[in-house]
Scaffold this active site. Structure first.
Site, short mmCIF file in Angstrom:
data_model
loop_
_atom_site.label_atom_id
_atom_site.label_comp_id
_atom_site.label_asym_id
_atom_site.label_seq_id
_atom_site.Cartn_x
_atom_site.Cartn_y
_atom_site.Cartn_z
N THR A 47 19.11 -39.98 -55.27
CA THR A 47 17.69 -40.15 -54.92
C THR A 47 17.52 -41.57 -54.41
O THR A 47 18.45 -42.38 -54.48
CB THR A 47 16.78 -39.95 -56.15
OG1 THR A 47 17.00 -41.03 -57.05
CG2 THR A 47 17.07 -38.64 -56.85
N ASP A 48 16.33 -41.89 -53.92
CA ASP A 48 16.09 -43.25 -53.44
C ASP A 48 16.27 -44.27 -54.56
O ASP A 48 16.76 -45.37 -54.36
CB ASP A 48 14.67 -43.36 -52.86
CG ASP A 48 14.59 -42.63 -51.52
OD1 ASP A 48 15.68 -42.28 -50.99
OD2 ASP A 48 13.47 -42.41 -51.03
N CYS A 49 15.84 -43.87 -55.77
CA CYS A 49 15.95 -44.81 -56.89
C CYS A 49 17.30 -44.71 -57.61
O CYS A 49 17.73 -45.65 -58.27
CB CYS A 49 14.79 -44.63 -57.85
SG CYS A 49 14.30 -42.93 -58.09
N TYR A 50 17.95 -43.53 -57.53
CA TYR A 50 19.29 -43.36 -58.13
C TYR A 50 20.25 -42.84 -57.07
O TYR A 50 20.48 -41.65 -56.95
CB TYR A 50 19.23 -42.36 -59.29
CG TYR A 50 18.38 -42.81 -60.46
CD1 TYR A 50 18.81 -43.83 -61.30
CD2 TYR A 50 17.18 -42.17 -60.75
CE1 TYR A 50 18.04 -44.22 -62.38
CE2 TYR A 50 16.40 -42.55 -61.83
CZ TYR A 50 16.84 -43.58 -62.64
OH TYR A 50 16.09 -43.96 -63.71
N PRO A 51 20.83 -43.74 -56.25
CA PRO A 51 21.58 -43.29 -55.08
C PRO A 51 22.92 -42.61 -55.39
O PRO A 51 23.40 -41.79 -54.63
CB PRO A 51 21.80 -44.58 -54.29
CG PRO A 51 21.58 -45.70 -55.25
CD PRO A 51 20.65 -45.19 -56.32
#
Ligand code: SF4
Ligand code: SF4
Lengths: 383, 136
Positions: free
Chosen positions: A127-131
């Protein structure tokens, strides 16, 4: 005469509290009245060590860099919950990988307690916060930020006796049941069992400090399937499985002596847990409760080969003798939980209290006074 | 052909005359090499079974269907006692009385002499502490 928690704890701190195990006090009760027992004894310790399938542990792995929101997680190849935020998981005792049915959640929990290395592999969509999308590494007791045993249902108050009337062997969580009622298995620690020594949970509630897996833990809540509606016998003992406790404690402080992964043939994996609860003798009623002996604790005999049909009742003195009689037929009996370990647990808890290392807690919230268990209704679901 | 096997009998099976049955009904020649069996107590016979391959297979099926346990010579049951939690699950399954637990100390006792190698304990121990060994 009555006694308060404060008075008992004062004595524990001074090292003058008189502590006995439930077996010792039951033997005393052969000759003494509850009134005399109350005068002499301050605390009674209990213990049980058995398969508790509704057990599990929360773990926090810490964040790798870059970080990952773990959605699918495996520990030593066993899939565990990916339903919590980022790097938390819950390992349930019966989590397992069908390809390796003899190693599951219970074994992972034991291996953490033992300090063994475990292979952690996890996947996320990124995700954007957990790449990060994938991680594979080694974790153990010391690398985990937290490892908290938190079990929704432990230490059943009483339990059924299992036998099998069919002509085929049945492999169950109550062990191997031979055809034609050639054996029967039972699992409660009887007069040593925690919730049988305070059958209405007058002193056991949320916040009660207990022995859990070799360290100090707590009662977190009433356990799931907490049932106050089971019929009781003349001694106030519920016949069959009734109350339960939810437990919580620091897995990192526990010992493999009292936390053991297990696998039942054709059933799956589970966790053998050691639990011990101290019962403060506050009044004569409690002194009477802890004096109950095995012959006064009754339970149901059920046919595990045939939908748990009720076959009769028996008591723990008969079960421990190695043979019970049912409709004129003699059935060999054997335990499924360890009385040997249950005794060690009650004795250890007694020692902790005598040494002043363990004081008693008054429940923060009592157990429900009325609670029953409903079956799951099957209703039509519209597609 | 001839086949050497160990036949193990649980106590209640010792009242029946299996040897006569398989000689009469399955046309098998039996040679008892060693007998260690007592009525009502159970035990073992080391035998050779002689006959056609199908006859021997049929006789073996008859015996196992009736609860007799057949094992290759020299198999024994091993227990890793160090990890035993003394739960008693194996004693519940054990039909021969080789595994027992009880008062006063409630620890596990294993008497290999009584074992009929039925292997039920191998399946029944939740800690998986039993194994079958083949040694002459
Ligand atoms: S194999 Fe195991 S269960 Fe079978 S008789 Fe021997 S000890 Fe008992
Ligand atoms: S079943 Fe396994 S752990 Fe339990 S008493 Fe037997 S050998 Fe020990």
């Amino acid at each position: 005469m009555t006694r308060s928690y404060q008075e008992i704890n004062e004595k524990i701190r001074k090292g003058t509290a008189v502590v006995m195990t439930a077996e010792e006090v039951s033997r005393m009760a052969e000759e003494m009245s509850p009134r005399e027992i109350l005068k002499r004894v301050d605390v009674v310790t209990t213990g049980t060590f058995g398969a508790m399938c509704s057990s599990g542990a929360f773990l926090n792995f810490g964040h790798p860099s870059p970080s990952i929101r773990m959605e699918r997680i495996e520990l030593n190849g066993v899939p565990v919950s990916g339903g919590l935020a980022a790097v938390d998981t819950y390992v349930g005792a019966t989590d397992c990988n069908p390809a390796n049915p003899n190693y599951g959640g219970g074994h992972i929990i034991e291996d953490i307690v033992a300090g063994k290395d475990l292979v952690l592999e996890a996947w996320g969509k990124g995700t954007d916060c957990y790449p990060r999308k994938h991680v594979k590494t080694i974790v153990n007791r010391d690398t985990l930020n937290e490892a908290v045993l938190c079990s929704p249902r432990n230490a059943y108050q009483n339990y059924n006796v299992a036998t099998n009337t069919t002509d085929r062997i049945k492999y169950t969580y109550m062990g191997t049941l031979l055809p034609h009622m050639k054996n029967a298995s039972y699992s409660s620690a009887g007069e040593l069992s925690p919730l049988l020594n305070d059958p209405e949970c007058r002193t056991i509630g949320m916040g009660t400090r207990i022995f859990l897996g070799g360290t100090q833990g707590y009662v977190a809540w009433n356990g799931t399937q907490f049932n106050t509606t089971k019929p009781t016998n003349e001694y106030g003992i519920p016949i069959g499985n009734a109350r339960t406790i939810a437990t919580i404690g620091n897995l990192k402080d526990m010992s493999t002596e009292f936390v053991r992964g297990a696998a039942f043939e054709k059933y799956g994996t589970t966790l053998y847990m050691g639990v011990g609860v101290p019962i403060p003798l506050l009044d004569e009623d409690l002194a009477m409760r802890v004096s109950i002996r095995n012959r006064q604790i009754e339970t149901n005999i059920q046919d595990y080969g045939n939908g748990y049909t009720h076959l009769g009742t028996t008591n723990y003195e008969a079960l421990r003798s190695g043979c019970i009689e049912l409709n004129g037929k003699k059935i060999r009996t054997a335990p499924m939980s360890s009385l040997y370990k249950a005794r060690i647990i009650a004795a250890t808890l007694k020692e902790w209290i005598e040494r002043g290392e363990f004081t008693l807690t008054e429940p923060v919230r009592p157990m429900p006074s009325v609670s029953s268990v409903s079956p799951l209704k099957i209703v039509e679901v519209e597609e | 052909m001839e086949k050497k096997v160990v036949l193990s009998f649980a106590p209640e099976l010792t009242f029946r005359s299996f040897m006569n049955d398989i000689i009469r009904d399955y046309n098998i020649n039996i040679n008892i090499i060693k007998a260690d069996i007592e009525i009502a107590k159970g035990g073992k016979l080391l035998v050779t079974l002689g006959g056609e391959e199908e006859e021997i297979a049929a006789a073996e099926k008859f015996l196992t269907d009736n609860g007799v346990v057949i094992n290759p010579m020299g198999s024994t049951i091993k227990l890793n006692k160090e990890r035993c939690i003394a739960c008693g699950a194996c004693t519940s399954a054990c039909p021969s009385g080789a595994l027992t637990i009880g008062a006063p100390d409630w620890t596990l006792n294993f008497n290999p002499d009584k074992c009929i190698i039925c292997k039920l304990c191998v399946k029944s121990c939740p800690m998986k502490l039993f194994s079958v060994e083949f040694a002459e």
